[in-house]
Enzyme design. Structure first.
Site, PDB file in Angstrom:
ATOM      1  N   ASP A  51     137.059  53.520  20.790  1.00 22.83           N
ATOM      2  CA  ASP A  51     138.029  52.898  19.875  1.00 22.83           C
ATOM      3  C   ASP A  51     138.522  51.574  20.468  1.00 22.83           C
ATOM      4  O   ASP A  51     138.587  50.539  19.805  1.00 22.83           O
ATOM      5  CB  ASP A  51     139.262  53.803  19.674  1.00 22.83           C
ATOM      6  CG  ASP A  51     138.966  55.170  19.080  1.00 22.83           C
ATOM      7  OD1 ASP A  51     138.373  56.020  19.772  1.00 22.83           O
ATOM      8  OD2 ASP A  51     139.305  55.395  17.915  1.00 22.83           O
ATOM      9  N   THR A 123     138.129  59.549  14.807  1.00 22.19           N
ATOM     10  CA  THR A 123     138.072  59.729  16.277  1.00 22.19           C
ATOM     11  C   THR A 123     138.069  61.202  16.667  1.00 22.19           C
ATOM     12  O   THR A 123     137.328  61.625  17.558  1.00 22.19           O
ATOM     13  CB  THR A 123     139.266  59.027  16.933  1.00 22.19           C
ATOM     14  OG1 THR A 123     139.274  57.657  16.536  1.00 22.19           O
ATOM     15  CG2 THR A 123     139.209  59.117  18.449  1.00 22.19           C
TER      16      THR A 123
HETATM   17  O1  LIG Z   1     140.384  58.592  13.208  1.00 27.44           O
HETATM   18  P1  LIG Z   1     141.432  57.587  12.798  1.00 27.44           P
HETATM   19  O2  LIG Z   1     140.947  56.152  12.783  1.00 27.44           O
HETATM   20  O3  LIG Z   1     142.732  57.788  13.557  1.00 27.44           O
HETATM   21  O4  LIG Z   1     141.737  57.844  11.241  1.00 27.44           O
HETATM   22  C1  LIG Z   1     142.148  59.120  10.793  1.00 27.44           C
HETATM   23  C2  LIG Z   1     142.947  58.960   9.525  1.00 27.44           C
HETATM   24  O5  LIG Z   1     144.102  58.184   9.815  1.00 27.44           O
HETATM   25  C3  LIG Z   1     143.373  60.306   8.996  1.00 27.44           C
HETATM   26  O6  LIG Z   1     144.022  60.128   7.736  1.00 27.44           O
HETATM   27  C4  LIG Z   1     142.160  61.203   8.785  1.00 27.44           C
HETATM   28  O7  LIG Z   1     142.635  62.501   8.494  1.00 27.44           O
HETATM   29  P2  LIG Z   1     142.109  63.265   7.197  1.00 27.44           P
HETATM   30  O8  LIG Z   1     140.690  63.725   7.483  1.00 27.44           O
HETATM   31  O9  LIG Z   1     143.086  64.378   7.032  1.00 27.44           O
HETATM   32  O10 LIG Z   1     142.125  62.249   6.073  1.00 27.44           O
HETATM   33  C5  LIG Z   1     141.329  61.306  10.049  1.00 27.44           C
HETATM   34  O11 LIG Z   1     140.175  62.061   9.736  1.00 27.44           O
HETATM   35  P3  LIG Z   1     139.719  63.173  10.791  1.00 27.44           P
HETATM   36  O12 LIG Z   1     140.933  64.033  10.993  1.00 27.44           O
HETATM   37  O13 LIG Z   1     138.618  63.883  10.080  1.00 27.44           O
HETATM   38  O14 LIG Z   1     139.325  62.430  12.003  1.00 27.44           O
HETATM   39  C6  LIG Z   1     140.900  59.960  10.506  1.00 27.44           C
HETATM   40  O15 LIG Z   1     140.147  59.341   9.478  1.00 27.44           O
HETATM   41 MG   LIG Z   2     143.119  57.066  15.244  1.00 28.62          MG
HETATM   42 MG   LIG Z   3     140.611  54.803  14.070  1.00 28.29          MG
END
Ligand SMILES: O=P(O)(O)O[C@H]1[C@H](O)[C@@H](O)[C@H](OP(=O)(O)O)[C@@H](OP(=O)(O)O)[C@H]1O
Ligand SMILES: [Mg+2]
Ligand SMILES: [Mg+2]
Ligand SMILES: [Mg+2]
Length: 308
Positions: A51, A123
């Site tokens: 990241d 992530t």
């Molecule tokens: O991985 P980062 O860049 O921090 O972004 C997160 C989003 O902010 C979250 O909204 C996502 O959670 P959801 O899968 O519940 O939408 C989350 O999905 P994940 O829980 O499947 O990783 C990520 O997309």
């Molecule tokens: Mg994140």
């Molecule tokens: Mg991210």
């Protein structure tokens, strides 16, 4: 020497496409190294070396050309001085861009632009080795609205399909400028699902509010997937009709890039009451506090179902 006060969106988008692809190389290298350098920003909110390096590369490189551009990246980190300027000519000879890009986009006041960068979306999935839904997201907003978006998927084959075969990880870039025909978008709807309503939502943050939204929409199929960007792409590529997450969780950097691509293919993204999301640098506005709903068509139908 005075700094430029305007920029050509075709040049900025060209640079972002190249930088998103290079961030994919960085992300794949970190994954293959096996040492992800996981830090927990808060409970259930990891950040890895990938990241960080991805964001530093994208922002540091943009700064070599546009020093005073408003850039909002997910990660809180120092941005190193990079001396290699990204290429800015990729789209300057693109026929559709030349013919269809709104003239005003070719001379945009820099102060009215905000670039939102999610250097690695999903992530949590990445740390668990479930890399199919990982992607780099770059969104370009102008006076509060998305006008261009870039998605880069590092861990997919040339069709954008997740694969565990590392030799197939050629990656895939999807980009759009609102008003210019989008290339490379596929209709991934399976034959069995034609005529059905498919709803996609969170894999990792299911709660009562999400259940209520599912009960209100009554989809023929409920799909659960990781990554906010990945779920948005599922709607863009007709693998789902609606992506809803009716509570806080996603941020402006999760949605700005996909939102621009969605607009370019005729879709819509609002909060669950149908209010537009305004892109801002105000830290108070970074979280989509009321949640999001994303559709490729019939948006109002889903808003009415959620609110009646
Ligand atoms: O991985 P980062 O860049 O921090 O972004 C997160 C989003 O902010 C979250 O909204 C996502 O959670 P959801 O899968 O519940 O939408 C989350 O999905 P994940 O829980 O499947 O990783 C990520 O997309
Ligand atoms: Mg994140
Ligand atoms: Mg991210
Ligand atoms: Mg994200």
């Amino acid at each position: 020497m005075s700094l430029p006060t305007t920029l050509n969106l075709l040049e900025l988008t060209s640079a972002c496409i190249k930088l998103a692809q290079e961030s994919g190389d960085i992300i794949r290298e970190v994954f293959k190294s096996g040492s992800l350098g996981i830090e927990m920003k808060s409970v259930d909110d990891p950040m890895t070396k990938a990241d960080l390096l991805s964001q530093q590369h994208i922002i540091g490189s943009l700064r070599t050309i546009w020093k005073d551009l408003n850039i909002v990246g997910e990660e809180q980190c120092e941005i190193p001085v990079i001396d290699k300027r990204p290429p800015i000519d990729l789209l300057l000879n693109d026929k559709d861009c030349i013919e269809k890009c709104p003239e005003e986009f070719k001379e945009l006041p820099i102060e009215d632009l905000i670039i939102f960068i999610d250097p690695l979306d999903a992530t949590r999935e990445f740390t668990l080795g479930r890399v199919g839904c990982v992607m780099t997201l770059i969104g370009i907003s102008f006076r509060g609205k998305p006008i261009a978006g870039i998605i880069y998927q590092p861990f997919v084959d040339c069709n954008g399909d997740a694969t565990t075969d590392q030799s197939q990880w050629v990656g895939r870039t999807i980009w759009a400028i609102v008003g210019v025909p989008v290339k490379g978008i596929k209709d991934k709807r399976s034959k069995d699902d034609i005529g059905k309503v498919l709803l996609v939502t969170t894999a990792s943050h299911f709660n009562d509010r999400v259940q209520q939204a599912v009960d209100a929409i009554k989809p023929d199929k409920l799909l659960r997937a990781g990554g906010a960007g990945y779920k948005s792409l599922m709607v863009i590529e007709n693998q789902a009709d609606v992506y809803v997450f009716p509570t806080v969780g996603s941020k402006l950097w999760d949605i700005c890039g996909p939102h621009a691509i969605l607009l370019a293919v005729g879709g819509k993204l609002t909060d669950p009451k149908g209010n537009d999301i305004i892109y801002s640098t105000n830290p108070e506005k970074i979280e989509n506090k009321n949640g999001i709903i994303i559709t490729i068509s019939n948006h109002q139908k889903y808003i009415d179902l959620l609110n009646n």
